[in-house]
Design a protein around this motif. Sequence first.
Motif, mmCIF file in Angstrom:
data_model
loop_
_atom_site.group_PDB
_atom_site.id
_atom_site.type_symbol
_atom_site.label_atom_id
_atom_site.label_comp_id
_atom_site.label_asym_id
_atom_site.label_seq_id
_atom_site.Cartn_x
_atom_site.Cartn_y
_atom_site.Cartn_z
ATOM 1 N N GLN A 1 41.529 32.380 35.066
ATOM 2 C CA GLN A 1 42.146 33.711 35.160
ATOM 3 C C GLN A 1 41.591 34.628 34.087
ATOM 4 O O GLN A 1 41.210 34.172 33.000
ATOM 5 N N ASP A 2 41.572 35.926 34.408
ATOM 6 C CA ASP A 2 41.242 36.885 33.371
ATOM 7 C C ASP A 2 42.535 37.469 32.807
ATOM 8 O O ASP A 2 43.620 37.284 33.365
ATOM 9 N N THR B 1 32.876 38.481 31.417
ATOM 10 C CA THR B 1 34.277 38.723 31.101
ATOM 11 C C THR B 1 34.890 37.462 30.510
ATOM 12 O O THR B 1 34.374 36.348 30.713
ATOM 13 N N ASP B 2 35.973 37.615 29.775
ATOM 14 C CA ASP B 2 36.660 36.464 29.194
ATOM 15 C C ASP B 2 37.631 35.880 30.207
ATOM 16 O O ASP B 2 38.417 36.618 30.835
ATOM 17 N N LEU B 3 37.583 34.567 30.353
ATOM 18 C CA LEU B 3 38.490 33.872 31.269
ATOM 19 C C LEU B 3 39.259 32.800 30.512
ATOM 20 O O LEU B 3 38.770 32.245 29.527
ATOM 21 N N VAL B 4 40.449 32.515 30.986
ATOM 22 C CA VAL B 4 41.273 31.432 30.451
ATOM 23 C C VAL B 4 41.298 30.305 31.478
ATOM 24 O O VAL B 4 41.486 30.555 32.681
ATOM 25 N N GLY B 5 41.110 29.071 31.007
ATOM 26 C CA GLY B 5 41.138 27.922 31.892
ATOM 27 C C GLY B 5 42.419 27.127 31.738
ATOM 28 O O GLY B 5 42.780 26.737 30.625
ATOM 29 N N LEU B 6 43.120 26.899 32.830
ATOM 30 C CA LEU B 6 44.391 26.177 32.827
ATOM 31 C C LEU B 6 44.290 24.960 33.742
ATOM 32 O O LEU B 6 43.734 25.044 34.838
ATOM 33 N N LEU C 1 41.505 38.524 38.346
ATOM 34 C CA LEU C 1 40.751 37.380 38.865
ATOM 35 C C LEU C 1 41.589 36.124 38.693
ATOM 36 O O LEU C 1 42.077 35.831 37.598
ATOM 37 N N ASN C 2 41.752 35.411 39.771
ATOM 38 C CA ASN C 2 42.536 34.182 39.761
ATOM 39 C C ASN C 2 41.915 33.236 40.781
ATOM 40 O O ASN C 2 41.920 33.519 41.979
ATOM 41 N N LEU C 3 41.353 32.133 40.280
ATOM 42 C CA LEU C 3 40.677 31.217 41.196
ATOM 43 C C LEU C 3 40.903 29.768 40.785
ATOM 44 O O LEU C 3 41.210 29.482 39.629
ATOM 45 N N LEU C 4 40.743 28.886 41.755
ATOM 46 C CA LEU C 4 40.793 27.443 41.519
ATOM 47 C C LEU C 4 39.368 26.915 41.565
ATOM 48 O O LEU C 4 38.636 27.163 42.519
ATOM 49 N N LEU C 5 38.973 26.200 40.510
ATOM 50 C CA LEU C 5 37.637 25.621 40.439
ATOM 51 C C LEU C 5 37.765 24.122 40.179
ATOM 52 O O LEU C 5 38.459 23.708 39.248
#
Length: 333
Positions: A248-249, A216-221, A254-258
């Motif tokens: 986030q997608d 899936t495509d995710l955006v990194g912030l 989907l919302n996670l901290l990495l």
Amino acid sequence: MRRSPFAAALPVVAVVLTLTGCAATAPVETPAASPTSAPSATPTIEPIVIGPAEMPPVPFDGDCAKALTPEDIAAVTGRNLLLDEFRNFEPLIDNVGGLRCSWSGDGGQMAIAVMPRSGLDGAEIPAELTATYFEDCGWVCSWQGGDDAVWTAVSFQFDDGMTREVVDGWGSTLGPRVVRNYVSSAGEPWVRDRTGWWPTFECQALADAVGTQLGTDLVGLQYGPEHLGAPEQTLAILAGRETACILQDAGGELNLLLSTEAGLGGSFREAPESAPTAPVDLGVPGITAQTRGESGFSVADGVNRADLYVYESALPLRDIAVAVAAAAASDFQ
């Protein structure tokens, strides 16, 4: 005791003068000068090499009482502060061979940080944060200093009496004292082997790598600047190449901290009692992992570590952990 050539020649000259009376003085052969030994060069001390995932030595052997005494602080600030007995294990600071100590009482708190340059890897406080840390004076005022061997900071948080001029005066007295104490107690010099360390990643690069594994495509912030820590934490983040990102997608499912951290893959960070940990096999070769409470995982390749905390997800937590582990195994490429 061996007599010098000059001392041995003196009796011979006396005998010649006695026998010849007023005769011309016999020439005396000047003895050859003894070869002078070249001064021995100061032996070069080879620094200890700290492995990529090993923790460097801690300044003052972790004993904050050796850095400053309450008497030192009182003489400069006029405040009676006592050393806080409990020192939090701060992996990022320890990872670069640093030490943070704090003293409390008399209406506030003071903290110092000591970080050897050998662990900072050239990291410096960014210019855009210099005013925030060392020119403005909000609820915390900080001062920075040091020398070629060590960086230090002194931070103050008091209910009253704090101005930039006062804090700079306190810091410029206490900071050099900390440095002198560090130099006089420092052990053998050391360097850090950073072979295999991850770089400081761009958030979108992490999102792309994890998204590829999830299909899936995710955006990194970037994890926001509102979470700015103390100056020593900022330096440790830069030196440890930490990246903290929100992934986030597009649908918000989907919302996670990495976060990724170099040099911390040899041991997992201890979690608070509210977030117990347990080892787990994610089935990814070369990666070890453990759970972190009900919504988190840590994965490590022996040198580097990634921590994830899932806020929202339509997928099972383990599936996300496997995706992050697989991305970590390929260095998030």
